[in-house]
Design a protein around this motif. Structure first.
Motif, PDB file in Angstrom:
ATOM      1  N   ALA A  57       0.831  -1.206   0.000  1.00  0.00           N
ATOM      2  CA  ALA A  57       0.000   0.000   0.000  1.00  0.00           C
ATOM      3  C   ALA A  57       0.867   1.258   0.000  1.00  0.00           C
ATOM      4  N   ILE A  58       1.861   1.267   0.855  1.00  0.00           N
ATOM      5  CA  ILE A  58       2.737   2.438   0.948  1.00  0.00           C
ATOM      6  C   ILE A  58       3.450   2.676  -0.373  1.00  0.00           C
ATOM      7  N   ARG A  59       3.980   1.617  -0.969  1.00  0.00           N
ATOM      8  CA  ARG A  59       4.695   1.780  -2.248  1.00  0.00           C
ATOM      9  C   ARG A  59       3.752   2.223  -3.361  1.00  0.00           C
ATOM     10  N   ILE A  60       2.538   1.710  -3.371  1.00  0.00           N
ATOM     11  CA  ILE A  60       1.558   2.129  -4.379  1.00  0.00           C
ATOM     12  C   ILE A  60       1.222   3.605  -4.184  1.00  0.00           C
ATOM     13  N   PHE A  61       0.906   3.996  -2.948  1.00  0.00           N
ATOM     14  CA  PHE A  61       0.558   5.391  -2.687  1.00  0.00           C
ATOM     15  C   PHE A  61       1.714   6.329  -3.011  1.00  0.00           C
ATOM     16  N   GLU A  62       2.918   5.941  -2.620  1.00  0.00           N
ATOM     17  CA  GLU A  62       4.083   6.798  -2.916  1.00  0.00           C
ATOM     18  C   GLU A  62       4.256   6.988  -4.415  1.00  0.00           C
ATOM     19  N   ASP A  63       4.073   5.919  -5.187  1.00  0.00           N
ATOM     20  CA  ASP A  63       4.220   6.022  -6.641  1.00  0.00           C
ATOM     21  C   ASP A  63       3.102   6.874  -7.245  1.00  0.00           C
ATOM     22  N   CYS A  64       1.886   6.727  -6.736  1.00  0.00           N
ATOM     23  CA  CYS A  64       0.763   7.539  -7.243  1.00  0.00           C
ATOM     24  C   CYS A  64       0.999   9.020  -6.960  1.00  0.00           C
ATOM     25  N   ILE A  65       1.580   9.323  -5.809  1.00  0.00           N
ATOM     26  CA  ILE A  65       1.888  10.715  -5.473  1.00  0.00           C
ATOM     27  C   ILE A  65       2.977  11.242  -6.398  1.00  0.00           C
ATOM     28  N   GLU A  66       4.004  10.434  -6.600  1.00  0.00           N
ATOM     29  CA  GLU A  66       5.107  10.858  -7.467  1.00  0.00           C
ATOM     30  C   GLU A  66       4.658  11.041  -8.913  1.00  0.00           C
ATOM     31  N   ARG A  67       3.889  10.102  -9.437  1.00  0.00           N
ATOM     32  CA  ARG A  67       3.471  10.150 -10.847  1.00  0.00           C
ATOM     33  C   ARG A  67       2.403  11.209 -11.124  1.00  0.00           C
ATOM     34  N   TRP A  68       1.387  11.273 -10.245  1.00  0.00           N
ATOM     35  CA  TRP A  68       0.213  12.080 -10.578  1.00  0.00           C
ATOM     36  C   TRP A  68      -0.162  13.115  -9.525  1.00  0.00           C
ATOM     37  N   ASN A  69       0.639  13.266  -8.480  1.00  0.00           N
ATOM     38  CA  ASN A  69       0.264  14.174  -7.387  1.00  0.00           C
ATOM     39  C   ASN A  69      -1.133  13.808  -6.879  1.00  0.00           C
ATOM     40  N   ASP A  70      -1.378  12.528  -6.720  1.00  0.00           N
ATOM     41  CA  ASP A  70      -2.701  11.994  -6.393  1.00  0.00           C
ATOM     42  C   ASP A  70      -3.073  12.293  -4.938  1.00  0.00           C
ATOM     43  N   VAL A  71      -4.076  13.140  -4.764  1.00  0.00           N
ATOM     44  CA  VAL A  71      -4.476  13.574  -3.422  1.00  0.00           C
ATOM     45  C   VAL A  71      -5.088  12.419  -2.623  1.00  0.00           C
ATOM     46  N   ASP A 106      -7.949  18.898  -6.826  1.00  0.00           N
ATOM     47  CA  ASP A 106      -8.183  17.714  -7.657  1.00  0.00           C
ATOM     48  C   ASP A 106      -9.644  17.648  -8.073  1.00  0.00           C
ATOM     49  N   GLU A 107      -9.880  16.996  -9.192  1.00  0.00           N
ATOM     50  CA  GLU A 107     -11.232  16.911  -9.754  1.00  0.00           C
ATOM     51  C   GLU A 107     -12.186  16.123  -8.867  1.00  0.00           C
ATOM     52  N   ALA A 108     -11.679  15.134  -8.154  1.00  0.00           N
ATOM     53  CA  ALA A 108     -12.536  14.267  -7.352  1.00  0.00           C
ATOM     54  C   ALA A 108     -12.964  14.895  -6.029  1.00  0.00           C
ATOM     55  N   GLY A 109     -12.336  15.978  -5.632  1.00  0.00           N
ATOM     56  CA  GLY A 109     -12.722  16.646  -4.398  1.00  0.00           C
ATOM     57  C   GLY A 109     -11.973  16.199  -3.157  1.00  0.00           C
ATOM     58  N   TYR A 110     -10.952  15.362  -3.324  1.00  0.00           N
ATOM     59  CA  TYR A 110     -10.185  14.916  -2.166  1.00  0.00           C
ATOM     60  C   TYR A 110      -9.399  16.059  -1.537  1.00  0.00           C
ATOM     61  N   SER A 111      -9.108  17.105  -2.302  1.00  0.00           N
ATOM     62  CA  SER A 111      -8.394  18.258  -1.748  1.00  0.00           C
ATOM     63  C   SER A 111      -9.198  18.913  -0.633  1.00  0.00           C
ATOM     64  N   ILE A 112     -10.515  18.877  -0.757  1.00  0.00           N
ATOM     65  CA  ILE A 112     -11.367  19.451   0.288  1.00  0.00           C
ATOM     66  C   ILE A 112     -11.185  18.673   1.593  1.00  0.00           C
ATOM     67  N   LEU A 113     -11.129  17.358   1.489  1.00  0.00           N
ATOM     68  CA  LEU A 113     -10.897  16.518   2.663  1.00  0.00           C
ATOM     69  C   LEU A 113      -9.511  16.783   3.250  1.00  0.00           C
ATOM     70  N   ALA A 114      -8.524  16.945   2.386  1.00  0.00           N
ATOM     71  CA  ALA A 114      -7.170  17.261   2.860  1.00  0.00           C
ATOM     72  C   ALA A 114      -7.151  18.617   3.559  1.00  0.00           C
ATOM     73  N   ARG A 115      -7.910  19.578   3.050  1.00  0.00           N
ATOM     74  CA  ARG A 115      -7.976  20.902   3.682  1.00  0.00           C
ATOM     75  C   ARG A 115      -8.540  20.811   5.093  1.00  0.00           C
TER      76      ARG A 115
END
Length: 162
Positions: A57-71, A106-115
Motif C-alpha cells: 500500500a505504501i509503495r503504491i501510494f508513494e508512486d501515485c503521489i510521485e506520478r500524478w500528485n494523487d491527493v 483535484d477533480e474528485a474533491g479529495y483536496s477538500i478533505l485534505a484541507r
C-alpha cells in the motif's frame, strides 16, 4: 457496512495469492500494481492497506503521489503514518502530506478533505506548530467548499474562536 466488508474480504482472498512457488509475483498480487502506469492502481493501495499488506500500500501510494500528485493517495498515506500501522508513526510527515493535498485542487474533491485534515492539524498542533488562525483559514475554506466534517468541527469551537 456489510457490503464493504464483503468486498474487502473478497479482495483479500483474491489478492492474497501474491507469490508463486518460484518467487515470482502473481498478476493478482498488490505488488504487481506498484510499478503499474495505470492510475487505477491508486485505489488498489486502499485495498492493500485494508487487507494488511501495508508495505505494498505504501509503495503504491508513494508512486501515485510521485506520478500524478494523487491527493487520494496523499490522504491514505498520511493516515498510515498517523496511525503508525505498518510503519513508525510520523505525525509531521502525515501533516506534510495533508498540506500538500490541501494546496492542490483535484477533480474528485479529495483536496477538500485534505484541507479539513490539514486545518485541524494546524488548529490542534498535530504534527506541526500550532496555529489556530491558520487552521481556521483552512477549516473555513473546506467548510465553504462543502466539507461537512469541517463545518461540524467549526461549530464545536467556542464562538470567539470562529
Amino acid at each position: 457496512m456489510f457490503k464493504r466488508k464483503v468486498i474487502v474480504t473478497i479482495a483479500a482472498s483474491v489478492f492474497s495469492l501474491s507469490a508463486h512457488a518460484d518467487g515470482t509475483t502473481s498478476d493478482l498480487s498488490y505488488e504487481s500494481y506498484i510499478e503499474s502506469d495505470k492510475r487505477i492502481k491508486c485505489l488498489y493501495g486502499y485495498a492493500a492497506d485494508k487487507t494488511g499488506n501495508h508495505a505494498a500500500a505504501i509503495r503504491i501510494f508513494e508512486d501515485c503521489i510521485e506520478r500524478w500528485n494523487d491527493v487520494y493517495s496523499m490522504i491514505w498515506l498520511a493516515q498510515i503514518y498517523e496511525s503508525g500501522i505498518g510503519v513508525p508513526r510520523d505525525l509531521a510527515y502525515a501533516t506534510a502530506l495533508m498540506k500538500k493535498g490541501a494546496e492542490l485542487d483535484d477533480e474528485a474533491g479529495y483536496s477538500i478533505l485534505a484541507r479539513y485534515h490539514y486545518g485541524r492539524a494546524l488548529y490542534e498542533g498535530i504534527g506541526t506548530a500550532k496555529s489556530e488562525s491558520e487552521g481556521l483559514k483552512w477549516l473555513k475554506r473546506a467548510a465553504d467548499e462543502g466539507s461537512i466534517d469541517a463545518s461540524e468541527y467549526l461549530k464545536q469551537l467556542p464562538e470567539n474562536a470562529r
